[in-house]
Scaffold this motif. Structure first.
Motif, PDB file in Angstrom:
ATOM      1  N   MET A 151       0.829  -1.393  -0.132  1.00 60.38           N
ATOM      2  CA  MET A 151      -0.164  -0.122  -0.023  1.00 60.38           C
ATOM      3  C   MET A 151       1.253   1.465   0.076  1.00 60.38           C
ATOM      4  SD  MET A 151      -3.057  -0.663  -0.297  1.00 60.38           S
ATOM      5  CE  MET A 151      -4.110   0.464  -0.195  1.00 60.38           C
ATOM      6  N   ILE A 152       1.787   1.071   0.596  1.00 60.49           N
ATOM      7  CA  ILE A 152       3.093   1.990  -0.313  1.00 60.49           C
ATOM      8  C   ILE A 152       3.392   2.835  -1.286  1.00 60.49           C
ATOM      9  CG2 ILE A 152       5.088   3.270   0.692  1.00 60.49           C
ATOM     10  CD1 ILE A 152       4.832   2.014   3.202  1.00 60.49           C
ATOM     11  N   CYS A 153       4.038   0.936  -2.241  1.00 62.52           N
ATOM     12  CA  CYS A 153       4.261   1.699  -3.368  1.00 62.52           C
ATOM     13  C   CYS A 153       3.127   2.566  -4.538  1.00 62.52           C
ATOM     14  CB  CYS A 153       4.710   0.314  -4.456  1.00 62.52           C
ATOM     15  SG  CYS A 153       6.565  -0.102  -3.129  1.00 62.52           S
ATOM     16  N   ILE A 154       2.328   2.301  -4.631  1.00 58.35           N
ATOM     17  CA  ILE A 154       1.368   2.512  -5.386  1.00 58.35           C
ATOM     18  C   ILE A 154       0.030   3.847  -5.297  1.00 58.35           C
ATOM     19  CG2 ILE A 154      -1.319   2.117  -6.298  1.00 58.35           C
ATOM     20  CD1 ILE A 154      -1.232  -0.953  -5.861  1.00 58.35           C
ATOM     21  N   PRO A 155       0.321   4.486  -4.164  1.00 56.26           N
ATOM     22  CA  PRO A 155      -0.132   5.313  -3.652  1.00 56.26           C
ATOM     23  C   PRO A 155       1.514   6.803  -4.191  1.00 56.26           C
ATOM     24  CG  PRO A 155      -0.451   4.983  -2.280  1.00 56.26           C
ATOM     25  CD  PRO A 155       0.695   3.716  -2.950  1.00 56.26           C
ATOM     26  N   LEU A 156       2.620   6.302  -3.590  1.00 54.48           N
ATOM     27  CA  LEU A 156       4.271   6.582  -4.071  1.00 54.48           C
ATOM     28  C   LEU A 156       4.184   6.766  -5.182  1.00 54.48           C
ATOM     29  CD1 LEU A 156       6.582   8.096  -3.058  1.00 54.48           C
ATOM     30  CD2 LEU A 156       7.493   5.917  -3.389  1.00 54.48           C
ATOM     31  N   MET A 157       3.674   5.715  -6.109  1.00 57.20           N
ATOM     32  CA  MET A 157       3.990   5.978  -7.554  1.00 57.20           C
ATOM     33  C   MET A 157       2.916   6.646  -8.604  1.00 57.20           C
ATOM     34  SD  MET A 157       6.481   4.146  -8.836  1.00 57.20           S
ATOM     35  CE  MET A 157       7.407   4.955  -7.113  1.00 57.20           C
ATOM     36  N   MET A 158       2.504   6.769  -8.257  1.00 53.47           N
ATOM     37  CA  MET A 158       0.734   7.827  -8.356  1.00 53.47           C
ATOM     38  C   MET A 158       0.709   9.401  -8.195  1.00 53.47           C
ATOM     39  SD  MET A 158      -2.716   5.951  -8.531  1.00 53.47           S
ATOM     40  CE  MET A 158      -3.388   6.646  -9.275  1.00 53.47           C
ATOM     41  N   ALA A 159       1.321   9.241  -7.479  1.00 55.16           N
ATOM     42  CA  ALA A 159       2.051  11.240  -6.545  1.00 55.16           C
ATOM     43  C   ALA A 159       2.913  11.606  -7.851  1.00 55.16           C
ATOM     44  CB  ALA A 159       2.320  11.292  -5.062  1.00 55.16           C
ATOM     45  N   THR A 160       4.355  10.437  -8.409  1.00 56.03           N
ATOM     46  CA  THR A 160       5.102  10.994  -8.989  1.00 56.03           C
ATOM     47  C   THR A 160       4.452  11.024 -10.627  1.00 56.03           C
ATOM     48  OG1 THR A 160       5.425   8.508  -8.576  1.00 56.03           O
ATOM     49  CG2 THR A 160       6.547  10.133  -8.017  1.00 56.03           C
ATOM     50  N   LYS A 161       3.719  10.482 -10.533  1.00 55.83           N
ATOM     51  CA  LYS A 161       2.413  10.749 -12.271  1.00 55.83           C
ATOM     52  C   LYS A 161       3.138   9.027 -13.083  1.00 55.83           C
ATOM     53  CE  LYS A 161       1.561  14.828 -11.951  1.00 55.83           C
ATOM     54  NZ  LYS A 161       1.343  15.395 -10.304  1.00 55.83           N
ATOM     55  N   PHE A 162       3.385   8.698 -12.283  1.00 55.73           N
ATOM     56  CA  PHE A 162       2.810   7.443 -13.069  1.00 55.73           C
ATOM     57  C   PHE A 162       2.209   6.593 -12.888  1.00 55.73           C
ATOM     58  CE2 PHE A 162       7.498   7.389 -11.709  1.00 55.73           C
ATOM     59  CZ  PHE A 162       8.255   7.713 -12.969  1.00 55.73           C
ATOM     60  N   ASP A 163       1.155   5.693 -12.684  1.00 57.54           N
ATOM     61  CA  ASP A 163       0.185   4.324 -13.272  1.00 57.54           C
ATOM     62  C   ASP A 163       0.668   3.463 -11.830  1.00 57.54           C
ATOM     63  OD1 ASP A 163       1.542   2.240 -14.626  1.00 57.54           O
ATOM     64  OD2 ASP A 163      -0.123   2.185 -14.949  1.00 57.54           O
ATOM     65  N   LYS A 164      -1.494   3.295 -11.127  1.00 56.09           N
ATOM     66  CA  LYS A 164      -0.307   2.165 -10.201  1.00 56.09           C
ATOM     67  C   LYS A 164      -0.666   1.320 -10.884  1.00 56.09           C
ATOM     68  CE  LYS A 164      -5.599   0.049 -10.905  1.00 56.09           C
ATOM     69  NZ  LYS A 164      -6.493  -0.630 -10.309  1.00 56.09           N
ATOM     70  N   LEU A 165      -0.841   0.315 -11.479  1.00 59.14           N
ATOM     71  CA  LEU A 165       0.382  -0.944 -12.235  1.00 59.14           C
ATOM     72  C   LEU A 165       1.523  -0.986 -12.101  1.00 59.14           C
ATOM     73  CD1 LEU A 165      -0.068  -3.880 -13.193  1.00 59.14           C
ATOM     74  CD2 LEU A 165       0.251  -2.675 -15.897  1.00 59.14           C
ATOM     75  N   THR A 166       2.509   0.156 -11.827  1.00 60.11           N
ATOM     76  CA  THR A 166       3.944   0.464 -11.847  1.00 60.11           C
ATOM     77  C   THR A 166       4.177   0.440 -10.724  1.00 60.11           C
ATOM     78  OG1 THR A 166       3.994   2.032 -13.406  1.00 60.11           O
ATOM     79  CG2 THR A 166       5.768   2.143 -12.041  1.00 60.11           C
ATOM     80  N   GLY A 167       3.554   1.123  -9.566  1.00 58.49           N
ATOM     81  CA  GLY A 167       3.467  -0.050  -7.685  1.00 58.49           C
ATOM     82  C   GLY A 167       2.794  -1.263  -8.014  1.00 58.49           C
ATOM     83  N   PHE A 168       2.489  -1.807  -8.413  1.00 57.63           N
ATOM     84  CA  PHE A 168       1.748  -3.300  -7.980  1.00 57.63           C
ATOM     85  C   PHE A 168       2.928  -4.479  -9.026  1.00 57.63           C
ATOM     86  CE2 PHE A 168      -0.515  -7.040  -9.307  1.00 57.63           C
ATOM     87  CZ  PHE A 168      -0.947  -7.130  -8.189  1.00 57.63           C
ATOM     88  N   MET A 169       3.580  -3.440 -10.028  1.00 54.31           N
ATOM     89  CA  MET A 169       4.370  -4.416 -10.385  1.00 54.31           C
ATOM     90  C   MET A 169       6.029  -4.203 -10.100  1.00 54.31           C
ATOM     91  SD  MET A 169       4.577  -3.715 -14.800  1.00 54.31           S
ATOM     92  CE  MET A 169       5.217  -2.425 -14.610  1.00 54.31           C
ATOM     93  N   ILE A 170       6.459  -3.668  -8.701  1.00 50.05           N
ATOM     94  CA  ILE A 170       6.999  -3.302  -8.422  1.00 50.05           C
ATOM     95  C   ILE A 170       7.525  -3.677  -6.941  1.00 50.05           C
ATOM     96  CG2 ILE A 170       8.196  -1.658  -6.430  1.00 50.05           C
ATOM     97  CD1 ILE A 170       8.071   0.730  -8.253  1.00 50.05           C
ATOM     98  N   VAL A 171       6.354  -4.121  -6.509  1.00 52.64           N
ATOM     99  CA  VAL A 171       6.165  -5.392  -5.378  1.00 52.64           C
ATOM    100  C   VAL A 171       5.915  -6.251  -5.689  1.00 52.64           C
ATOM    101  CG1 VAL A 171       4.423  -5.665  -3.555  1.00 52.64           C
ATOM    102  CG2 VAL A 171       4.950  -3.214  -4.199  1.00 52.64           C
ATOM    103  N   LEU A 172       5.273  -6.892  -7.169  1.00 53.23           N
ATOM    104  CA  LEU A 172       5.021  -8.363  -7.380  1.00 53.23           C
ATOM    105  C   LEU A 172       6.186  -8.681  -8.242  1.00 53.23           C
ATOM    106  CD1 LEU A 172       2.004  -8.511  -8.904  1.00 53.23           C
ATOM    107  CD2 LEU A 172       2.585  -9.770  -6.307  1.00 53.23           C
ATOM    108  N   LEU A 173       6.610  -8.385  -9.084  1.00 53.48           N
ATOM    109  CA  LEU A 173       8.423  -8.361  -9.613  1.00 53.48           C
ATOM    110  C   LEU A 173       9.792  -7.822  -8.666  1.00 53.48           C
ATOM    111  CD1 LEU A 173       8.228  -6.602 -13.199  1.00 53.48           C
ATOM    112  CD2 LEU A 173       8.087  -9.013 -12.679  1.00 53.48           C
ATOM    113  N   GLY A 174       9.454  -7.486  -7.686  1.00 53.72           N
ATOM    114  CA  GLY A 174      10.420  -7.401  -6.625  1.00 53.72           C
ATOM    115  C   GLY A 174      10.361  -8.721  -5.717  1.00 53.72           C
ATOM    116  N   ALA A 175       9.290  -9.271  -5.126  1.00 57.18           N
ATOM    117  CA  ALA A 175       9.400 -10.142  -4.739  1.00 57.18           C
ATOM    118  C   ALA A 175       9.226 -11.253  -5.232  1.00 57.18           C
ATOM    119  CB  ALA A 175       7.799  -9.551  -3.540  1.00 57.18           C
TER     120      ALA A 175
END
Length: 138
Positions: free
Chosen positions: A1-25
């Motif tokens: 729940m941290i990555c998605i709002p952070l990525m959206m605040a920096t003008k990316f989409d929610k999928l970017t935050g989702f991919m960071i978590v899923l691909l990283g893990a």
């Protein structure tokens, strides 16, 4: 729940935050270097077959594969995120972008101050984590 709002605040989409978590893990687990559960269980199973081995065997290959897969994952996420940042319409989740902004980026902004207690807690946590890694490998 941290990555998605952070990525959206920096003008990316929610999928970017989702991919960071899923691909990283996923890459982290797939290329375990010092995971005591995956590597330790495998070593114990092999020892039952009377083959002498340790958790450190194959560590170089695991580190190389971790580096290659981590680099590929980071490059893919960065490629996608910059493509989306240049043109939001190329986002896979473009149709829900406004609703996502309202949900993830509400007006509540709370600044958390890093007191000496919080810094000490983070330091102790980091040192404990490093000690766990060195103990597992050794």
């Amino acid at each position: 729940m941290i990555c998605i709002p952070l990525m959206m605040a920096t003008k990316f989409d929610k999928l970017t935050g989702f991919m960071i978590v899923l691909l990283g893990a996923g890459v982290g687990v797939m290329n375990s270097t010092v995971n005591p559960f995956a590597i330790g269980v495998a070593v114990d199973t092999i020892k039952d077959l009377r083959i002498e081995t340790s958790v450190g065997d194959g560590l170089v290959w695991r580190i190389v594969s971790w580096f290659v897969m981590t680099t590929a994952s980071i490059m893919f996420v960065m490629w996608y995120s910059w493509k989306v940042k240049k043109n939001l319409q190329k986002s896979v989740v473009f149709k829900t972008m406004e609703a996502n902004k309202k949900f993830f980026l509400n007006e509540a902004t709370e600044k958390i101050e890093m007191t000496w207690k919080r810094k000490l807690t983070l330091t102790v946590f980091g040192l404990t984590f490093l000690l766990m890694i060195f103990y597992t490998v050794g």
